[in-house]
Design a protein around this motif. Structure first.
Motif, PDB file in Angstrom:
ATOM      1  N   GLY A  53      68.707  -9.288  30.595  1.00 29.49           N
ATOM      2  CA  GLY A  53      69.472  -9.906  29.519  1.00 29.49           C
ATOM      3  C   GLY A  53      70.786  -9.203  29.294  1.00 29.49           C
ATOM      4  O   GLY A  53      71.212  -8.359  30.086  1.00 29.49           O
ATOM      5  N   VAL A  54      71.448  -9.576  28.207  1.00 31.15           N
ATOM      6  CA  VAL A  54      72.769  -9.042  27.879  1.00 31.15           C
ATOM      7  C   VAL A  54      72.664  -8.212  26.606  1.00 31.15           C
ATOM      8  O   VAL A  54      72.126  -8.686  25.598  1.00 31.15           O
ATOM      9  N   TYR A  55      73.165  -7.002  26.665  1.00 24.57           N
ATOM     10  CA  TYR A  55      73.076  -6.068  25.538  1.00 24.57           C
ATOM     11  C   TYR A  55      74.464  -5.523  25.213  1.00 24.57           C
ATOM     12  O   TYR A  55      75.348  -5.494  26.080  1.00 24.57           O
ATOM     13  N   GLN A  56      74.618  -5.077  23.968  1.00 29.53           N
ATOM     14  CA  GLN A  56      75.849  -4.388  23.569  1.00 29.53           C
ATOM     15  C   GLN A  56      75.502  -2.980  23.130  1.00 29.53           C
ATOM     16  O   GLN A  56      74.471  -2.749  22.494  1.00 29.53           O
ATOM     17  N   TYR A  57      76.375  -2.036  23.483  1.00 30.55           N
ATOM     18  CA  TYR A  57      76.106  -0.636  23.140  1.00 30.55           C
ATOM     19  C   TYR A  57      77.420   0.134  23.048  1.00 30.55           C
ATOM     20  O   TYR A  57      78.460  -0.300  23.527  1.00 30.55           O
ATOM     21  N   ARG A  58      77.347   1.309  22.421  1.00 31.21           N
ATOM     22  CA  ARG A  58      78.458   2.256  22.394  1.00 31.21           C
ATOM     23  C   ARG A  58      77.875   3.666  22.415  1.00 31.21           C
ATOM     24  O   ARG A  58      76.673   3.866  22.232  1.00 31.21           O
ATOM     25  N   PHE A  59      78.749   4.621  22.652  1.00 36.46           N
ATOM     26  CA  PHE A  59      78.355   6.027  22.584  1.00 36.46           C
ATOM     27  C   PHE A  59      79.003   6.679  21.369  1.00 36.46           C
ATOM     28  O   PHE A  59      80.100   6.301  20.951  1.00 36.46           O
ATOM     29  N   ILE A  60      78.293   7.658  20.808  1.00 35.75           N
ATOM     30  CA  ILE A  60      78.909   8.546  19.818  1.00 35.75           C
ATOM     31  C   ILE A  60      79.002   9.916  20.477  1.00 35.75           C
ATOM     32  O   ILE A  60      78.013  10.433  21.015  1.00 35.75           O
ATOM     33  N   ILE A  61      80.194  10.486  20.461  1.00 35.96           N
ATOM     34  CA  ILE A  61      80.436  11.734  21.183  1.00 35.96           C
ATOM     35  C   ILE A  61      81.095  12.746  20.251  1.00 35.96           C
ATOM     36  O   ILE A  61      81.922  12.381  19.411  1.00 35.96           O
ATOM     37  N   CYS A  62      80.709  14.007  20.379  1.00 30.15           N
ATOM     38  CA  CYS A  62      81.399  15.084  19.669  1.00 30.15           C
ATOM     39  C   CYS A  62      82.674  15.400  20.446  1.00 30.15           C
ATOM     40  O   CYS A  62      82.613  15.971  21.546  1.00 30.15           O
ATOM     41  N   SER A  63      83.812  15.017  19.903  1.00 29.63           N
ATOM     42  CA  SER A  63      85.069  15.069  20.639  1.00 29.63           C
ATOM     43  C   SER A  63      85.516  16.493  20.936  1.00 29.63           C
ATOM     44  O   SER A  63      85.310  17.411  20.133  1.00 29.63           O
ATOM     45  N   ASP A  78      81.941   2.782  26.503  1.00 29.76           N
ATOM     46  CA  ASP A  78      81.623   3.416  27.787  1.00 29.76           C
ATOM     47  C   ASP A  78      82.866   3.357  28.683  1.00 29.76           C
ATOM     48  O   ASP A  78      83.380   2.271  28.956  1.00 29.76           O
ATOM     49  N   PRO A  79      83.381   4.516  29.157  1.00 33.43           N
ATOM     50  CA  PRO A  79      84.564   4.483  30.023  1.00 33.43           C
ATOM     51  C   PRO A  79      84.343   3.669  31.304  1.00 33.43           C
ATOM     52  O   PRO A  79      85.310   3.225  31.924  1.00 33.43           O
ATOM     53  N   TYR A  80      83.082   3.488  31.698  1.00 29.45           N
ATOM     54  CA  TYR A  80      82.757   2.724  32.907  1.00 29.45           C
ATOM     55  C   TYR A  80      82.243   1.315  32.587  1.00 29.45           C
ATOM     56  O   TYR A  80      81.705   0.643  33.477  1.00 29.45           O
ATOM     57  N   ALA A  81      82.450   0.851  31.349  1.00 29.60           N
ATOM     58  CA  ALA A  81      81.992  -0.489  30.983  1.00 29.60           C
ATOM     59  C   ALA A  81      82.687  -1.541  31.829  1.00 29.60           C
ATOM     60  O   ALA A  81      83.906  -1.523  31.990  1.00 29.60           O
ATOM     61  N   THR A  82      81.905  -2.475  32.371  1.00 26.66           N
ATOM     62  CA  THR A  82      82.475  -3.534  33.219  1.00 26.66           C
ATOM     63  C   THR A  82      82.750  -4.819  32.443  1.00 26.66           C
ATOM     64  O   THR A  82      83.401  -5.723  32.948  1.00 26.66           O
ATOM     65  N   ASN A  83      82.235  -4.899  31.241  1.00 30.94           N
ATOM     66  CA  ASN A  83      82.568  -5.967  30.294  1.00 30.94           C
ATOM     67  C   ASN A  83      82.642  -5.336  28.916  1.00 30.94           C
ATOM     68  O   ASN A  83      81.814  -4.475  28.580  1.00 30.94           O
ATOM     69  N   VAL A  84      83.613  -5.756  28.123  1.00 34.56           N
ATOM     70  CA  VAL A  84      83.788  -5.212  26.781  1.00 34.56           C
ATOM     71  C   VAL A  84      84.018  -6.363  25.822  1.00 34.56           C
ATOM     72  O   VAL A  84      84.813  -7.268  26.108  1.00 34.56           O
ATOM     73  N   ASN A  94      74.754  -6.091  31.284  1.00 33.95           N
ATOM     74  CA  ASN A  94      74.092  -7.298  31.773  1.00 33.95           C
ATOM     75  C   ASN A  94      73.057  -6.874  32.810  1.00 33.95           C
ATOM     76  O   ASN A  94      73.409  -6.350  33.866  1.00 33.95           O
ATOM     77  N   LEU A  95      71.773  -7.068  32.493  1.00 32.84           N
ATOM     78  CA  LEU A  95      70.691  -6.670  33.400  1.00 32.84           C
ATOM     79  C   LEU A  95      70.071  -7.902  34.054  1.00 32.84           C
ATOM     80  O   LEU A  95      69.761  -8.886  33.382  1.00 32.84           O
ATOM     81  N   LYS A  96      69.910  -7.830  35.363  1.00 31.45           N
ATOM     82  CA  LYS A  96      69.301  -8.923  36.123  1.00 31.45           C
ATOM     83  C   LYS A  96      68.346  -8.290  37.135  1.00 31.45           C
ATOM     84  O   LYS A  96      68.756  -7.453  37.944  1.00 31.45           O
ATOM     85  N   ASP A  97      67.072  -8.675  37.079  1.00 33.66           N
ATOM     86  CA  ASP A  97      66.043  -8.086  37.951  1.00 33.66           C
ATOM     87  C   ASP A  97      66.034  -6.562  37.835  1.00 33.66           C
ATOM     88  O   ASP A  97      65.868  -5.840  38.824  1.00 33.66           O
ATOM     89  N   GLY A  98      66.283  -6.097  36.613  1.00 32.37           N
ATOM     90  CA  GLY A  98      66.234  -4.660  36.354  1.00 32.37           C
ATOM     91  C   GLY A  98      67.474  -3.892  36.772  1.00 32.37           C
ATOM     92  O   GLY A  98      67.524  -2.674  36.634  1.00 32.37           O
ATOM     93  N   ARG A  99      68.489  -4.600  37.297  1.00 30.97           N
ATOM     94  CA  ARG A  99      69.694  -3.923  37.766  1.00 30.97           C
ATOM     95  C   ARG A  99      70.905  -4.375  36.956  1.00 30.97           C
ATOM     96  O   ARG A  99      71.000  -5.523  36.522  1.00 30.97           O
ATOM     97  N   LYS A 100      71.843  -3.446  36.789  1.00 31.33           N
ATOM     98  CA  LYS A 100      73.075  -3.786  36.089  1.00 31.33           C
ATOM     99  C   LYS A 100      73.955  -4.649  36.989  1.00 31.33           C
ATOM    100  O   LYS A 100      74.186  -4.318  38.157  1.00 31.33           O
TER     101      LYS A 100
END
Length: 555
Positions: A53-63, A78-84, A94-100
């Motif tokens: 499925g499709v999920y949304q997420y972010r990171f919290i980082i101690c700068s 995510d600096p490597y996010a492929t969709n934002v 976006n996960l399909k058959d367990g893979r991004k």
């Protein structure tokens, strides 16, 4: 969030080697913080059991960035996010058959042969502005609108498009030279599937796709800026007059992990765009400001490894242009040639004829460039007002504009180097340069002089892309007549193919002008007017109209 079916473990990773703490927030956990563990590899890790499925997420980082308070918490994409998500700036998974995956697009044209670099005629465009200007009320500026005009480009005959930057940038409309997300395309142009469809459709027509890469600097909104500014970027810019955002530091080496962080990040992005989007070339923005031949050489080497047997074109904006940046001694295959543009503009705008300067423009090997691809020539680009506007500002108007534009086009298409057209040049667009929305006026093509200029370009492009004489650096200036303003040269290959160009650079029609030592004997075709002529004893005698060129080949 949407998910279903069997669940699989998915690992979230965030590279932040100097930071002390990071956590994940996501829609599958009602945005509650989940602490991440740090490994010896500099990554924070967290594994979650998720269904497709499709999920949304972010990171919290101690700068660790110097402009934030010590270990201040920052919520980042995510600096490597492929969709934002453009509104929230959430990373999309976006996960399909367990893979991004990025999307489920199926490529159709991978087996279509594409032209080699020596055959390229490039069309530079901005997605947002290319597809507009029709006399109607439809919103334009999308990948799908460019797709709708691909038949136009195929008719024109260009075999490569060079797209201004596609990575996510601030605001709803921009030129793209301030990238935020290096793995996510600009959402205002359309979806990732629509971008792939555009590239795929281009490939199906034998048109290559070159994408502008901004690797000198990033937007201040880039997440690396908040993680640990000095790990990826220079503390201070190299040149205050050329500072457009945090500048990547290609000199810093992390001795502990044995990596150059900036080089690794940009190389990862380059590889991703080649593998995921099947791009066929990169134009390196502000390459002189990157100020590292080692970095440029590394980028080029990586492109060639990743594209395997496909042709790939690496071209740099390097101002002022110099042979030192081009191969074999330099790191880049091709250099944007401002010198050609300025030499042509000076002449076309009315300066005295300087045959030596004209010869340098037509034959860059005289200036030390080694290969036919070493320079990319143009009469204008996105940073310049179009030729029509520049000439108009010098008082050159009406029919004279078309006369001079045609001569400029003829020299552009027959000179040594890769020719490039800035969108609209081929039919006399003259809208002023602007970084605001500035759509092409396609209704100009309804006017006979504009349509005629388009057809003239089309003839020259057809010759340029198909004749092997242009795929070499072989050129000979065999007749120079400074008193009459005539310059004649021929392009040829080792198999005996000849193209002969005769230029009347003067403001006088020349009746019954004789060109001696003509490299072709016998029956010839003239391309721009499409007639045949018999050449006897290697002497051409013909009328040469003022500021006009003729192009001959043996029939």
């Amino acid at each position: 969030m949407s998910n279903h079916g069997e669940k699989h473990d998915h690992e979230f990773r965030l590279f932040a080697p100097n930071n002390i703490g990071a956590s994940l927030i996501a829609d599958f956990n009602e945005w509650k913080e989940i602490p991440m563990e740090k490994g010896n590899d500099g990554y924070f890790h967290l594994t979650q059991n998720l269904g497709d499925g499709v999920y949304q997420y972010r990171f919290i980082i101690c700068s660790k960035s110097w402009f934030n308070n010590a270990d201040e918490c920052k919520t980042i994409t995510d600096p490597y996010a492929t969709n934002v998500d453009p509104e929230s700036q959430n990373s999309i998974l976006n996960l399909k058959d367990g893979r991004k995956i990025v999307d489920e697009y199926i490529w159709q044209s991978d087996d279509t042969p594409l032209p080699i670099n020596e055959r390229l005629v490039i069309y530079e465009m901005h997605v947002g502005d290319f597809s507009g200007g029709e006399d109607d009320n439809f919103t334009r500026g999308k990948y799908t609108d460019v797709i709708a005009k691909l038949d136009y480009l195929a008719d024109l005959g260009v075999n490569a498009i060079e797209l201004m930057p596609l990575k996510t940038s601030p605001g709803d409309f921009s030129w793209g030279y301030s990238p935020i997300h290096y793995f996510a395309p600009e959402p205002s142009f359309g979806s990732t599937e629509e971008l792939k469809k555009l590239i795929d459709k281009c490939h199906g027509l034998g048109i290559r796709v070159i994408v502008d890469g901004v690797y000198n600097h990033a937007s201040t909104e880039n997440p690396l800026n908040q993680i640990d500014h000095d790990y990826w970027f220079r503390r201070d810019g190299k040149n205050p007059d050329q500072n457009w955002g945090p500048e990547f530091n290609y000199e810093f080496q992390d001795e502990t992990l044995g990596i150059n962080p900036a080089l690794k990040f940009i190389t990862d992005s380059i590889r991703f765009w080649i593998l995921e989007y099947r791009i066929d070339g990169i134009r390196y923005d502000a390459a002189k400001e990157i100020d590292s031949f080692d970095a440029l050489s590394s980028f080029v080497q990586n492109t060639r490894e990743m594209c395997e047997m496909k042709p790939f074109f690496n071209v740099a904006e390097y101002i002022p242009p110099s042979p030192e940046v081009t191969e074999p001694a330099g790191p880049i295959e091709s250099c944007w040639n401002d010198s050609f543009m300025y030499s042509m503009l000076e002449y076309l705008a009315g300066d005295d004829i300087d045959l030596e300067k004209m010869k340098n423009a037509i034959d860059p090997t005289r200036l030390g460039y080694a290969k036919v691809t070493s320079v990319t020539n143009f009469l204008a680009n996105h940073d310049q007002n179009r030729l029509f506007r520049k000439l108009g500002e010098r008082g050159i108007l009406d029919a004279e504009l078309y006369t001079r534009a045609k001569l400029g086009a003829l020299i552009l298409m027959t000179a040594v180097g890769v020719p490039m057209i800035w969108m609209g040049e081929e039919f006399g667009e003259h809208v002023q340069m602007s970084e605001q929305s500035n759509k092409i006026n396609w209704t100009l093509l309804e006017n006979d002089p504009n349509k005629d200029l388009f057809i003239y370009y089309k003839i020259l492009i057809g010759l340029r892309t198909t004749n092997p004489a242009f795929q070499t650096t072989n050129i000979e200036f065999f007749h120079e007549d400074p008193d009459s303003g005539v310059l004649s040269f021929h392009r040829f290959d080792d198999a005996g193919t000849n193209i002969v160009i005769v230029l009347n650079l003067s403001d006088n029609d020349l009746e019954n002008y004789t060109v001696p030592n003509f490299p072709i004997d016998g029956n010839c075709r003239e391309w721009t007017k499409n007639y045949e002529i018999e050449i006897a004893a290697n002497r051409l005698t013909t009328k040469l109209f003022r500021r006009e060129g003729l192009v001959f080949s043996k029939t």
